[in-house]
Design an enzyme around this catalytic site. Structure first.
Site, PDB file in Angstrom:
ATOM      1  N   ASP A  67       2.873 -40.830  54.992  1.00 54.25           N
ATOM      2  CA  ASP A  67       2.965 -39.493  55.588  1.00 54.25           C
ATOM      3  C   ASP A  67       2.253 -39.418  56.933  1.00 54.25           C
ATOM      4  OD1 ASP A  67       0.476 -39.801  54.388  1.00 54.25           O
ATOM      5  OD2 ASP A  67       0.866 -38.369  52.794  1.00 54.25           O
ATOM      6  N   ASP A 136      -4.910 -31.203  44.073  1.00 55.62           N
ATOM      7  CA  ASP A 136      -3.857 -30.384  43.458  1.00 55.62           C
ATOM      8  C   ASP A 136      -2.814 -31.273  42.765  1.00 55.62           C
ATOM      9  OD1 ASP A 136      -2.478 -31.460  45.602  1.00 55.62           O
ATOM     10  OD2 ASP A 136      -1.866 -29.542  46.474  1.00 55.62           O
ATOM     11  N   HIS A 138      -1.174 -33.851  44.073  1.00 53.95           N
ATOM     12  CA  HIS A 138      -0.080 -34.392  44.898  1.00 53.95           C
ATOM     13  C   HIS A 138      -0.197 -35.903  45.078  1.00 53.95           C
ATOM     14  CE1 HIS A 138      -2.504 -33.492  48.873  1.00 53.95           C
ATOM     15  NE2 HIS A 138      -2.736 -34.734  48.484  1.00 53.95           N
ATOM     16  N   GLU A 143       3.490 -31.605  47.490  1.00 55.81           N
ATOM     17  CA  GLU A 143       2.660 -30.550  46.939  1.00 55.81           C
ATOM     18  C   GLU A 143       3.279 -29.995  45.653  1.00 55.81           C
ATOM     19  OE1 GLU A 143      -0.082 -30.610  48.113  1.00 55.81           O
ATOM     20  OE2 GLU A 143      -0.297 -30.039  50.220  1.00 55.81           O
TER      21      GLU A 143
HETATM   22  C1  F6R Z   1      -2.594 -39.734  52.287  1.00 51.53           C
HETATM   23  C2  F6R Z   1      -1.910 -39.067  51.194  1.00 51.53           C
HETATM   24  C3  F6R Z   1      -2.597 -38.086  50.307  1.00 51.53           C
HETATM   25  C4  F6R Z   1      -3.987 -38.525  49.878  1.00 51.53           C
HETATM   26  C5  F6R Z   1      -4.622 -37.478  48.967  1.00 51.53           C
HETATM   27  C6  F6R Z   1      -6.027 -37.855  48.565  1.00 51.53           C
HETATM   28  O1  F6R Z   1      -1.723 -40.623  52.968  1.00 51.53           O
HETATM   29  O2  F6R Z   1      -0.762 -39.308  51.040  1.00 51.53           O
HETATM   30  O3  F6R Z   1      -1.803 -37.884  49.163  1.00 51.53           O
HETATM   31  O4  F6R Z   1      -3.900 -39.746  49.200  1.00 51.53           O
HETATM   32  O5  F6R Z   1      -4.635 -36.252  49.617  1.00 51.53           O
HETATM   33  O6  F6R Z   1      -6.845 -37.868  49.681  1.00 51.53           O
HETATM   34  P1  F6R Z   1      -8.300 -38.489  49.614  1.00 51.53           P
HETATM   35  O7  F6R Z   1      -8.128 -39.936  49.311  1.00 51.53           O
HETATM   36  O8  F6R Z   1      -8.874 -38.292  50.989  1.00 51.53           O
HETATM   37  O9  F6R Z   1      -9.028 -37.779  48.538  1.00 51.53           O
END
Ligand code: F6R
Length: 260
Positions: A67, A136, A138, A143
């Protein structure tokens, strides 16, 4: 799904990096799916160490990132382009033409997303996809209520995600509202998935995604449908799992299991 609980972030990161290294040893031209955020940082650190100290070679590797924020230039300190360059790409020998990251500044998002999906397919599909999990539930930026068969597309970030990611920006208002993200369907086509979860704030969604029903309210729960997912968690992230004893028992009995 294989649930592997490690005592801490470092142990979890090293174990996950070893999975990637083993794939590269058997398939030097593997296609790697990359994630950003705090969760995979330890994996990148260990892969860089393996590259420097043990000659792990990335010269034939292709990568696809999950992403990117919409509206941030690739040079912005919080763009995922910048994150990947700083934390991984500049330390290893992946040819720059083999690196794919969604564009957050294209003029035609629909066309770009279609092209991105096509490139993944033309490169033979993703051999191993790294994932984190949002508080959440994801995966990537899928989301809650994202379709479980979604493909790469533009998404509006949930307020929860904006709150979580505000720690990387000077002000909450600076966090982009939109992102371009691989879909759940795109991710599920990866041949292997390695998810990393750490910290107490992930404990609830970790338990829900592994032991709860498959639901678009927690897109990580769709991984229950995937045939080869390694779900790594540290002690804190694993603290709400009901079947904890069973997961540890499986790991303990693994060496004695008949070969498959
Ligand atoms: C990042 C991504 C997100 C993160 C998630 C957890 O490329 O796709 O899904 O993996 O938001 O973020 P952290 O690791 O910072 O807790």
């Amino acid at each position: 799904m294989e649930v592997i609980i490690k005592p801490d972030y470092e142990a979890m990161s090293k174990a996950a990096a070893l999975v990637v290294a083993e794939i590269l040893n058997t398939k030097p031209n593997a296609v790697l799916g990359m994630a950003t955020g705090s969760s995979p940082l330890g994996v990148y650190k260990e892969l860089v160490r393996l590259h420097n100290d043990e000659g792990l070679d990335f010269s034939q590797v292709t990568t696809f990132n999950l992403d990117e924020y919409v509206g941030l230039s690739i040079k912005h300190s919080q763009s995922y382009h910048h994150f990947m360059h700083e934390n991984f790409f500049r330390h290893v020998n992946i040819p720059s033409q083999n690196i794919y990251i969604p564009s957050g500044t294209t003029k035609n998002y629909q066309a770009f997303c279609q092209w991105y999906e096509q490139r993944i397919e033309q490169c033979g599909g993703i051999d191993v996809q790294l994932l984190g999990i949002g508080s959440d539930g994801h995966i990537a930026f899928n989301e809650p209520t994202s379709s479980l068969s979604s493909r790469t597309r533009l998404k509006t970030l949930a307020k929860q995600t904006i709150d979580d990611n505000a720690r990387f920006f000077d002000r909450r208002e600076d966090v982009p509202t939109y992102a371009i993200t691989m879909g759940v369907g795109t991710i599920l086509e990866s041949r292997k998935i390695v998810l990393l979860a750490s910290g107490e704030n992930k404990a609830e969604v970790v338990a829900a995604s592994i032991e709860g029903p498959i639901t678009s309210m927690i897109t990580a729960s769709a991984l229950q449908l995937h045939p080869s997912t390694l779900f790594y968690a540290d002690e804190q992230a694993a603290s709400k799992l009901k079947m904890r004893e069973y997961y540890d028992w499986i790991q303990e009995k693994k060496p004695g299991a008949p070969p498959i």
